[in-house]
Design an enzyme around this catalytic site. Structure first.
Site, PDB file in Angstrom:
ATOM      1  N   LEU A 111       0.856  -1.182   0.000  1.00  0.00           N
ATOM      2  CA  LEU A 111       0.000   0.000   0.000  1.00  0.00           C
ATOM      3  C   LEU A 111       0.892   1.232   0.000  1.00  0.00           C
ATOM      4  CD1 LEU A 111      -2.731   1.546   0.475  1.00  0.00           C
ATOM      5  CD2 LEU A 111      -2.282   1.264   2.921  1.00  0.00           C
ATOM      6  N   GLY A 168      -0.446   8.797  -1.087  1.00  0.00           N
ATOM      7  CA  GLY A 168       0.027  10.036  -1.704  1.00  0.00           C
ATOM      8  C   GLY A 168       0.706   9.823  -3.037  1.00  0.00           C
ATOM      9  N   SER A 181      -0.413  10.737  -6.275  1.00  0.00           N
ATOM     10  CA  SER A 181      -0.866  11.502  -7.440  1.00  0.00           C
ATOM     11  C   SER A 181       0.288  12.171  -8.174  1.00  0.00           C
ATOM     12  CB  SER A 181      -1.900  12.551  -7.034  1.00  0.00           C
ATOM     13  OG  SER A 181      -1.353  13.471  -6.103  1.00  0.00           O
ATOM     14  N   GLY A 195       4.929  13.111  -7.921  1.00  0.00           N
ATOM     15  CA  GLY A 195       6.204  13.072  -7.236  1.00  0.00           C
ATOM     16  C   GLY A 195       6.671  11.724  -6.746  1.00  0.00           C
ATOM     17  N   GLY A 217       5.551   9.642  -4.466  1.00  0.00           N
ATOM     18  CA  GLY A 217       4.541   8.589  -4.356  1.00  0.00           C
ATOM     19  C   GLY A 217       4.231   7.963  -5.702  1.00  0.00           C
ATOM     20  N   SER A 273      11.723  13.448   5.782  1.00  0.00           N
ATOM     21  CA  SER A 273      12.422  14.537   5.113  1.00  0.00           C
ATOM     22  C   SER A 273      13.672  14.831   5.927  1.00  0.00           C
ATOM     23  CB  SER A 273      11.536  15.792   5.080  1.00  0.00           C
ATOM     24  OG  SER A 273      12.271  16.947   4.709  1.00  0.00           O
ATOM     25  N   TYR A 279       5.589  22.310   9.473  1.00  0.00           N
ATOM     26  CA  TYR A 279       5.969  21.131   8.687  1.00  0.00           C
ATOM     27  C   TYR A 279       7.056  20.334   9.409  1.00  0.00           C
ATOM     28  CZ  TYR A 279       7.941  18.392   4.843  1.00  0.00           C
ATOM     29  OH  TYR A 279       8.427  17.369   4.053  1.00  0.00           O
TER      30      TYR A 279
END
Length: 287
Positions: free
Chosen positions: A10, A13, A15, A17, A19, A141, A154
């Site tokens: 699974l 995200g 859509s 880049g 992912g 990140s 963030y």
């Protein structure tokens, strides 16, 4: 039900880049890949990339901040395929701006998608990953290691994810589940654009005294994300796939020498083995 020899993954995200590239790379490597995104109207790029690579993906809608959607999605895929072998937590969103001018609602929204969404997907998937002795990989990140200007919300969320996963690692290792975090530096994706990384957005509602710092930050950001300096999503996907298939993956994985050098400013324990080796002893059976 999927053939018993085909691993099931699974990915959230997907859509754009990292992912998107990860979902296609896993499918090309022989994984049955459930690629999820919040809005299926944004699936065109993923579908085109899968077609170009000649692979099939199971694309589904999933908003990681919706607990019922997380639960029903994982329940359905396990019912259909018989098990779950890997989760790649990738869904996330930026939150650029000075905290003085940022609403608490926006800070909470950043925590919901970047932290609580990861926690919910992880919590829901863990019984199935324990059953398969699978893998849990989370894209964080370098901003989860080094706090960065105008990224307070963030980085706070990514710091939280790293602490959550580092704490979870030794317990899951004792139960046969490998836990890793992937730490990219600058990547050539739509992430910065989606984060409103422009002068006007950063200054909205802020004191003009912030202007020199904003201009300096944006100049540095444009340079860091310029072609030739930033990685591609495919570069990061290769690191994720290598971590997913490693016999004994490291807990902490940087995706480039530049990312390693940057995190080394703060971390001497670059792959996490010293910390997780220590805490693994806390939960190991005493003889």
């Amino acid at each position: 039900m999927t053939d018993a020899t085909t691993p099931i993954a699974l990915v959230t995200g997907t859509s754009t880049g990292i992912g998107l590239s990860t979902a296609v790379s896993l499918a090309a490597a022989g994984w049955t890949t459930i690629a999820t995104m919040r809005d299926l109207r944004k699936a065109d790029a993923l579908e085109a990339a899968a077609a170009q690579a000649g692979v099939a993906l199971d694309i589904r809608a999933l908003d990681v901040t919706d607990h019922e959607a997380v639960a029903s999605t994982i329940e359905a895929l396990v019912a259909e395929h018989g098990r779950l072998d890997a989760v790649i937590n990738n869904a996330g969103a930026g939150a650029l701006g000075t905290i003085e001018a940022m609403s608490l609602d926006r800070v909470r929204a950043a925590m919901e998608v970047n932290f609580f969404g990861v926690v919910d997907v992880t919590k829901t998937a863990l019984p199935h990953l324990r059953a398969s002795r699978g893998r849990l990989i989370t894209v964080t990140s370098v901003g989860g290691v080094v706090g960065q200007p105008f990224n307070e919300a963030y980085c706070a969320a990514k710091f939280a994810v790293e602490g959550f996963m580092e704490s979870l690692h030794p317990v899951m290792k004792s139960l046969g589940v490998a836990v890793s975090v992937i730490e990219p530096g600058p990547v050539l994706t739509e992430f910065v654009a989606n984060s409103d990384a422009d002068r006007e957005a950063l200054l909205t509602g802020a004191d003009p005294a912030y202007l020199p710092a904003v201009d300096s930050y944006l100049a540095r950001t444009r340079q860091a994300f310029a072609p030739g300096n930033a990685q591609t999503p495919d570069d990061v996907a290769k690191v994720i796939l290598a971590t997913l298939t490693a016999d004994d993956p490291a807990f902490r994985v940087q995706t480039s020498p530049a990312a390693t050098a940057f995190t080394a400013i703060k971390l001497k324990d670059l792959d996490g083995s010293a910390v997780t080796g220590l805490t693994t002893g806390w939960v190991s059976a005493q003889v």
